[in-house]
Design a protein around this motif. Structure first.
Motif, PDB file in Angstrom:
ATOM      1  N   ILE A 164      27.376  32.875 -25.626  1.00 48.16           N
ATOM      2  CA  ILE A 164      26.355  33.819 -26.094  1.00 48.16           C
ATOM      3  C   ILE A 164      26.760  34.399 -27.450  1.00 48.16           C
TER       4      ILE A 164
ATOM      5  N   GLU B  64      16.556  36.100 -21.055  1.00 44.36           N
ATOM      6  CA  GLU B  64      17.689  35.509 -21.762  1.00 44.36           C
ATOM      7  C   GLU B  64      18.947  36.273 -21.343  1.00 44.36           C
ATOM      8  N   ILE B  65      19.984  35.534 -20.956  1.00 45.91           N
ATOM      9  CA  ILE B  65      21.219  36.187 -20.507  1.00 45.91           C
ATOM     10  C   ILE B  65      21.946  36.745 -21.727  1.00 45.91           C
TER      11      ILE B  65
ATOM     12  N   LYS C 150      12.273  37.715 -22.708  1.00 44.84           N
ATOM     13  CA  LYS C 150      11.897  37.147 -24.000  1.00 44.84           C
ATOM     14  C   LYS C 150      10.511  37.617 -24.424  1.00 44.84           C
TER      15      LYS C 150
ATOM     16  N   ILE D 252      16.869  33.222 -15.718  1.00 49.30           N
ATOM     17  CA  ILE D 252      16.468  32.271 -16.766  1.00 49.30           C
ATOM     18  C   ILE D 252      15.092  31.685 -16.435  1.00 49.30           C
TER      19      ILE D 252
ATOM     20  N   LEU E   9      21.880  33.911 -12.198  1.00 50.03           N
ATOM     21  CA  LEU E   9      21.561  33.619 -13.601  1.00 50.03           C
ATOM     22  C   LEU E   9      20.357  32.689 -13.714  1.00 50.03           C
ATOM     23  N   ASN E  10      20.308  31.665 -12.864  1.00 49.54           N
ATOM     24  CA  ASN E  10      19.199  30.713 -12.960  1.00 49.54           C
ATOM     25  C   ASN E  10      17.868  31.350 -12.556  1.00 49.54           C
TER      26      ASN E  10
ATOM     27  N   GLU F  16      22.081  29.982 -26.236  1.00 53.51           N
ATOM     28  CA  GLU F  16      21.306  30.572 -25.155  1.00 53.51           C
ATOM     29  C   GLU F  16      21.655  29.822 -23.875  1.00 53.51           C
ATOM     30  N   ILE F  17      21.986  30.543 -22.824  1.00 56.62           N
ATOM     31  CA  ILE F  17      22.357  29.906 -21.555  1.00 56.62           C
ATOM     32  C   ILE F  17      21.090  29.346 -20.895  1.00 56.62           C
ATOM     33  N   ARG F  18      21.116  28.058 -20.569  1.00 58.41           N
ATOM     34  CA  ARG F  18      19.955  27.433 -19.935  1.00 58.41           C
ATOM     35  C   ARG F  18      20.129  27.275 -18.430  1.00 58.41           C
ATOM     36  N   HIS F  19      21.363  27.007 -18.002  1.00 58.62           N
ATOM     37  CA  HIS F  19      21.597  26.751 -16.574  1.00 58.62           C
ATOM     38  C   HIS F  19      23.086  26.894 -16.273  1.00 58.62           C
ATOM     39  N   VAL F  20      23.366  27.460 -15.114  1.00 59.51           N
ATOM     40  CA  VAL F  20      24.753  27.599 -14.665  1.00 59.51           C
ATOM     41  C   VAL F  20      24.823  27.095 -13.227  1.00 59.51           C
TER      42      VAL F  20
END
Lengths: 253, 253
Positions: B210, A215-216, A252, A210, A206-207, B215-219
């Motif tokens: 979501i 965008e997830i 995006k 991103i 995911l990172n 908006e997911i920024r970091h996981v």
């Protein structure tokens, strides 16, 4: 496609080994196509309207998805794969001129800028050593606003040094997880000995996306629905540890 | 805060049980505060500049984060917790008038619209039965563009019916994972018998956010850095299966 960057090591081409190819060809998903893949309904639900789109399929195998995408009205579909044997069968089974197949090593692939509107990959990206590099190429190849939908072997499934069920005295089944945070190659004997895959955590997948400007949109750790479980009781173990990770992301604007 | 919606069941208040509270108070993170929490450096790295912001802390415990946030220049910090004992100690240790503590059950909490600029939660949201409802309240309480950073017990850690290491004849350590896709309550004996937590997958956490417009920024599936491991060799097992899941998200404009 240009994969001329010879400095990078070539990926293992296990699909062209006779033993692996023969065993892979017998899997439900090889015989029945998309409908033979348990996770396909979940993956399909993430795919946008393909009408008029230029579609890229990374690790196209026998071309089942490419043909489906063309059937959905995609303007053009490019399927890439490393396996000569799979591409030979894909070409033989694809009369549709909207589809092109090319041989490519995803570890060396270089893509042109922005000719595609959608990128897809099914259970191929976990064979790639440098996922950040490849996803950077995919980003480059997509027009802003495009979507990407892909599946990989779930990190829980792939991490373990001994990927097989353990059963205790009371008969309880458990998946012996270890090494989850230790990313890198994993060698297993699946369909043939010595298959090399590359483990990374969900967070890393995911990172990476991103960081590249995606965008997830959705993250799914696939498990069978009640209906699927009624039809396939043997899939119950998939609820104990997920085998597939499905991700949808949007580049995006 | 309004938690008058009495139709919903009240959450288990395990932190106020004498045995749990006494044992919890002896943990490194209770004695040393944020610096006593292994995952704090990773969590802190996700937190935006708090100067001038109105901050919400869900499950504030002894108030360590609230005081840190005020020290970073937050204009106002509201700490919410269900435990009377924790709030009593938090109030006693907090002279700062920019911080307020209120008792609240996160399973019943109703928040006013948009008074906050940042929401934080450390290892509290996995006690909440209906995470979608609570995150909806958080969304409502945040101004558009605000960030949320939180940690929960990692689903890999929480899912298992028998959450403890198994060691085979060769001495290999493994975490016996099962029930990963079966969401719902898990009862364990951690610090006291019968502690109830609520398991949900990583995918569920992310898709809830979501769906609410984040908006997911970091996981981050926390594991120790090499430096941390050198200082704490006993943390090596955290690389075999993650204990903490850290998520940063931003409410879209």
């Amino acid at each position: 496609m240009n994969d001329a960057s010879k400095a990078r090591p070539m990926a293992q081409n296990i699909y062209d080994s006779p033993e692996f190819f023969e065993n892979y060809s017998r899997l439900g998903r090889s015989v029945e196509g998309l409908e033979g893949a348990a996770e396909w309904p979940s993956l399909r639900a993430l795919i946008p309207d393909l009408r008029g789109l230029k579609v890229l399929d990374l690790g196209c195998g026998f071309g089942w998805f490419c043909r489906w995408a063309a059937g959905q009205g995609a303007a053009h579909v490019l399927g890439l794969d490393l396996s000569e044997k799979m591409l030979t069968r894909a070409r033989a089974e694809t009369p549709d001129t909207a589809i092109a197949y090319e041989r490519a090593d995803l570890d060396r692939l270089e893509l042109p800028e922005a000719p595609f509107d959608f990128a897809y990959s099914s259970l191929a990206l976990h064979y790639v050593a440098d996922a950040g590099r490849l996803l950077g190429q995919v980003r480059r190849a997509l027009r802003p606003g495009s979507e990407m939908v892909f599946s990989v072997e779930h990190p829980i499934f792939m991490a373990s040094a001994r990927p097989g069920w353990s059963v205790d005295e009371a008969g309880n089944r458990a998946w012996p997880l270890n090494g989850y945070s230790v990313e890198g190659p994993r060698t297993t004997d699946w369909l043939a000995p010595g298959v090399v895959k590359h483990h990374r955590t969900i967070g890393t997948w995911l990172n990476l996306l991103i960081g590249l400007g995606f965008e997830i949109r959705h993250v799914e750790e696939w498990s069978p629905t009640d209906e699927q479980l009624a039809a396939h009781p043997e899939w119950a173990e998939e609820r104990d540890r997920p085998m597939f990770l499905l991700i949808a992301a949007r580049l995006k604007d």
